[in-house]
Design a protein around this motif. Sequence first.
Motif, PDB file in Angstrom:
ATOM      1  N   GLN A 215       0.823  -1.206   0.000  1.00 12.89           N
ATOM      2  CA  GLN A 215       0.000   0.000   0.000  1.00 12.89           C
ATOM      3  C   GLN A 215       0.859   1.260   0.000  1.00 12.89           C
ATOM      4  OE1 GLN A 215      -3.514  -0.070  -0.279  1.00 12.89           O
ATOM      5  NE2 GLN A 215      -2.941   1.998  -0.913  1.00 12.89           N
ATOM      6  N   ALA A 216       1.936   1.238   0.792  1.00 14.47           N
ATOM      7  CA  ALA A 216       2.822   2.407   0.836  1.00 14.47           C
ATOM      8  C   ALA A 216       3.398   2.703  -0.541  1.00 14.47           C
ATOM      9  CB  ALA A 216       3.940   2.176   1.848  1.00 14.47           C
ATOM     10  N   ILE A 217       3.842   1.668  -1.241  1.00 11.96           N
ATOM     11  CA  ILE A 217       4.403   1.885  -2.577  1.00 11.96           C
ATOM     12  C   ILE A 217       3.321   2.359  -3.540  1.00 11.96           C
ATOM     13  CG2 ILE A 217       5.573   0.778  -4.512  1.00 11.96           C
ATOM     14  CD1 ILE A 217       6.929  -1.053  -2.434  1.00 11.96           C
ATOM     15  N   ALA A 218       2.158   1.736  -3.477  1.00 10.02           N
ATOM     16  CA  ALA A 218       1.054   2.169  -4.345  1.00 10.02           C
ATOM     17  C   ALA A 218       0.700   3.633  -4.103  1.00 10.02           C
ATOM     18  CB  ALA A 218      -0.163   1.279  -4.124  1.00 10.02           C
ATOM     19  N   ASN A 219       0.896   4.094  -2.878  1.00 12.13           N
ATOM     20  CA  ASN A 219       0.585   5.488  -2.541  1.00 12.13           C
ATOM     21  C   ASN A 219       1.693   6.454  -2.928  1.00 12.13           C
ATOM     22  OD1 ASN A 219      -1.863   4.682  -1.470  1.00 12.13           O
ATOM     23  ND2 ASN A 219      -1.172   4.727   0.653  1.00 12.13           N
ATOM     24  N   GLY A 220       2.857   5.924  -3.339  1.00 10.06           N
ATOM     25  CA  GLY A 220       3.914   6.814  -3.807  1.00 10.06           C
ATOM     26  C   GLY A 220       5.272   6.633  -3.187  1.00 10.06           C
ATOM     27  N   THR A 221       5.401   5.796  -2.157  1.00 10.35           N
ATOM     28  CA  THR A 221       6.709   5.541  -1.565  1.00 10.35           C
ATOM     29  C   THR A 221       7.571   4.765  -2.551  1.00 10.35           C
ATOM     30  OG1 THR A 221       5.741   5.434   0.647  1.00 10.35           O
ATOM     31  CG2 THR A 221       7.917   4.449   0.376  1.00 10.35           C
ATOM     32  N   GLY A 222       8.837   5.152  -2.680  1.00 11.55           N
ATOM     33  CA  GLY A 222       9.760   4.418  -3.534  1.00 11.55           C
ATOM     34  C   GLY A 222      10.428   3.296  -2.763  1.00 11.55           C
ATOM     35  N   MET A 223      10.856   2.259  -3.484  1.00  7.27           N
ATOM     36  CA  MET A 223      11.529   1.123  -2.851  1.00  7.27           C
ATOM     37  C   MET A 223      12.760   0.759  -3.661  1.00  7.27           C
ATOM     38  SD  MET A 223      10.041  -2.607  -1.809  1.00  7.27           S
ATOM     39  CE  MET A 223      11.007  -3.777  -0.843  1.00  7.27           C
ATOM     40  N   ALA A 224      13.874   0.518  -2.974  1.00  4.34           N
ATOM     41  CA  ALA A 224      15.128   0.144  -3.625  1.00  4.34           C
ATOM     42  C   ALA A 224      15.797  -0.961  -2.837  1.00  4.34           C
ATOM     43  CB  ALA A 224      16.058   1.351  -3.736  1.00  4.34           C
ATOM     44  N   GLY A 225      16.594  -1.760  -3.531  1.00  2.06           N
ATOM     45  CA  GLY A 225      17.343  -2.808  -2.853  1.00  2.06           C
ATOM     46  C   GLY A 225      18.268  -3.500  -3.824  1.00  2.06           C
TER      47      GLY A 225
ATOM     48  N   GLU B  31      23.042   4.285  -5.887  1.00  5.35           N
ATOM     49  CA  GLU B  31      22.778   5.643  -5.382  1.00  5.35           C
ATOM     50  C   GLU B  31      21.766   6.363  -6.267  1.00  5.35           C
ATOM     51  OE1 GLU B  31      27.089   6.560  -3.221  1.00  5.35           O
ATOM     52  OE2 GLU B  31      26.683   7.345  -5.231  1.00  5.35           O
ATOM     53  N   ARG B  32      21.952   6.285  -7.564  1.00  3.27           N
ATOM     54  CA  ARG B  32      21.003   6.926  -8.482  1.00  3.27           C
ATOM     55  C   ARG B  32      19.626   6.272  -8.386  1.00  3.27           C
ATOM     56  NH1 ARG B  32      24.342   7.278 -14.178  1.00  3.27           N
ATOM     57  NH2 ARG B  32      25.894   8.859 -13.602  1.00  3.27           N
ATOM     58  N   GLY B  33      19.620   4.937  -8.215  1.00  8.94           N
ATOM     59  CA  GLY B  33      18.341   4.245  -8.097  1.00  8.94           C
ATOM     60  C   GLY B  33      17.551   4.701  -6.894  1.00  8.94           C
ATOM     61  N   MET B  34      18.228   4.893  -5.763  1.00  8.05           N
ATOM     62  CA  MET B  34      17.540   5.354  -4.568  1.00  8.05           C
ATOM     63  C   MET B  34      16.947   6.745  -4.779  1.00  8.05           C
ATOM     64  SD  MET B  34      19.838   3.894  -1.362  1.00  8.05           S
ATOM     65  CE  MET B  34      21.313   4.807  -1.809  1.00  8.05           C
ATOM     66  N   LEU B  35      17.720   7.619  -5.410  1.00  7.85           N
ATOM     67  CA  LEU B  35      17.206   8.965  -5.670  1.00  7.85           C
ATOM     68  C   LEU B  35      16.022   8.917  -6.632  1.00  7.85           C
ATOM     69  CD1 LEU B  35      20.541  10.983  -6.147  1.00  7.85           C
ATOM     70  CD2 LEU B  35      19.127  10.830  -4.081  1.00  7.85           C
ATOM     71  N   TRP B  36      16.135   8.073  -7.663  1.00  9.38           N
ATOM     72  CA  TRP B  36      15.122   8.055  -8.712  1.00  9.38           C
ATOM     73  C   TRP B  36      13.776   7.555  -8.214  1.00  9.38           C
ATOM     74  CZ3 TRP B  36      12.294   4.406 -11.563  1.00  9.38           C
ATOM     75  CH2 TRP B  36      11.758   4.868 -12.778  1.00  9.38           C
ATOM     76  N   VAL B  37      13.783   6.575  -7.302  1.00  7.72           N
ATOM     77  CA  VAL B  37      12.500   6.038  -6.851  1.00  7.72           C
ATOM     78  C   VAL B  37      11.870   6.869  -5.737  1.00  7.72           C
ATOM     79  CG1 VAL B  37      13.081   3.662  -7.487  1.00  7.72           C
ATOM     80  CG2 VAL B  37      13.476   4.437  -5.126  1.00  7.72           C
ATOM     81  N   THR B  38      12.637   7.740  -5.113  1.00  2.00           N
ATOM     82  CA  THR B  38      12.107   8.515  -3.976  1.00  2.00           C
ATOM     83  C   THR B  38      10.877   9.315  -4.392  1.00  2.00           C
ATOM     84  OG1 THR B  38      14.276   8.671  -2.939  1.00  2.00           O
ATOM     85  CG2 THR B  38      12.645  10.314  -2.290  1.00  2.00           C
TER      86      THR B  38
END
Length: 235
Positions: free
Chosen positions: A79-89, A227-234
């Motif tokens: 739900q958090a991601i569907a609402n707009g939270t980004g996820m990276a790993g 690093e770029r991935g984390m910024l991009w999904v935020t």
Amino acid sequence: MAANQNPQALIVRGGWDGHEPVQTTDSFIPFLTENNYQVRVEDSTKIYADADYMATVDLIVQVVTMSTIEKDELAGLRQAIANGTGMAGWHGGIADSFRNSADYLQLIGGQFAHHQAKARPEELKGEAADNFVRYTVNIHPDQKQHPIVAGIEDFELETEQYWVLSDDYNDVLATTTIPARDFDAWHRPITCPAIWTRQWGNGKIFVSTPGHQLTVVDHPSVRTIIERGMLWVTR
């Protein structure tokens, strides 16, 4: 997220210690703080079930290999991601988490299936390095301008090469090709996604399969991409 508010990053880590979840995630905290993120670290997925808190999170960095996840925790994550939270790993911390959950696998879009050994079975020593092979990460020719991989050329690593089961909803930024050697059971080379993104509702997901240990995420290309991935999904 309000324009004057620092982005909120949640690091969730755990699972198999061989993937160095503490060391690898700790290594990215300075980068996040330098980019004005407020960072919270949790050693359990229980936090995903806290809907009020999850609504404030702009970036989830998850490194939890294997393990299990409760139904309410997974529902909160989705739900958090569907609402707009980004996820990276990276590596098994996102692509080999919660094997018992089809809903998690659908969310992430790729599941670790295999990493080949470097030699014939009778030549192996029974140690982790048996699965470290030299392989190439190929930037997808159609994605060379994507902000996560722009300016990065194909690069080589010596670590676990993930054979990933995936679907075509992923936006694949880089691939890797697993050869078919004369002693392997498969009969032709297999090309798998190595780095991808995925849209989920209003949120974005980033996965890097390279990242077995700190020595791998310290590779200049891998670190830059993560690093770029984390910024991009935020958010």
